[in-house]
Write an enzyme that holds these catalytic residues in place. Sequence first.
Site: not given
Ligand code: EPU
Length: 342
Positions: A166, A242, A338
Amino acid sequence: MKTLDNCSLRGHNTFGIDAQAAHFVEYDSVDELQMFVGRRAANGDTTPLLHIGGGSNLLFLGDYAGTILHSTMRDITVTANEGDYVYVRVSAGIIWDDWVQYAVDSHWHGLENLSAIPGEVGAAAVQNIGAYGSEAKDFILFVDTVDLETGAIRHFTNEECRYGYRDSIFKNELRGRYAVTHVHFRLTHDFRPRLEYGGIRRALAEHDIDEVNLTAEQLRQTIIDIRHAKLPDPATLGNAGSFFKNPIVERSIYEHIRQSYPDAPHYEVDADRVKIPAGWMIEQCGWKGKVTGHVGVYEKQALVIVNIGGATGMEVSDLCKSIQADVESHFGIHIEPEVNFI
Ligand code: EPU
């Protein structure tokens, strides 16, 4: 060129914050942008200037006293076709997901996992947007820009953009200096789906889609469905996706957390470091679904801060600080937004 004075920014940021810009300028060609820059220089105008895309990663903390610039250029041009590769030049002002749809419809592949991300093409190249195992930088060859001080055109190769998670040079040393006018992508004619990221294979199975015969349209639709199930639509609930980045920490810190939380999720970064999902930590601190005043933490994804109606940028910023403080005291980890604060 279109110029508006005292313009509401509400429709120009997905958080739906009702701030005002002293001036709002929309340009429709590189010539117009260069003319604008030339005029500013001639007038000795040094008031603040901010170039925006779809406003999906911005938080306006108050009114903006300077000029907001926005591109309305909308062209997609194939510049070369070589073997499996197609090279396409895309205007910065095109909505990112319209471009992804266009590429999928044209049977140009690579962007499927980046479906349904809000924002415009230029901002995607600044922010290096990413999702489901892909990042914009994987497909960007170079970026055309205009120097906002001199009006000169400058091309940045992918390497010169110094892409990171990012992150790019346009968010650091060169912040605010260049306006991205076009992004050059290299996509493939061959469809090579990336399915490793958690959740994709499960979603395909749930829809009875056979991996061997998977089409790009099906993958795109699957990604759209996963996103819609987890992330709020800014048209109904203001948000900027995010809000925080997932922190990258020393492996020893993660091992320490695992003693209390054996199931703590993480992604491998390298031998010494891992990335810990900030959403998970925020949820552990009890923030998921919590509302304070006009802002809250989204009930289905704790990484997303939402405007439940009428929020100010300062309210969002205060909530951000409270969450940061809690995560820091609970896990000893500092989480960085972010989203760009303006
Ligand atoms: N998780 C939780 N609780 C929550 C949210 C997440 O326990 O409320 C856990 C999930 O269960 C999972 C892990 O955290 O084990 C990762 O969650 P998720 O796959 O939803 O992805 P993320 O890491 O929260 C990132 C990106 C998103 C992107 C998703 C999917 C960043 C900051 N965010 O989110 O990007 O869509 O992966 O690839 O890297 C964005 O940048 O605006 C964005 C939405």
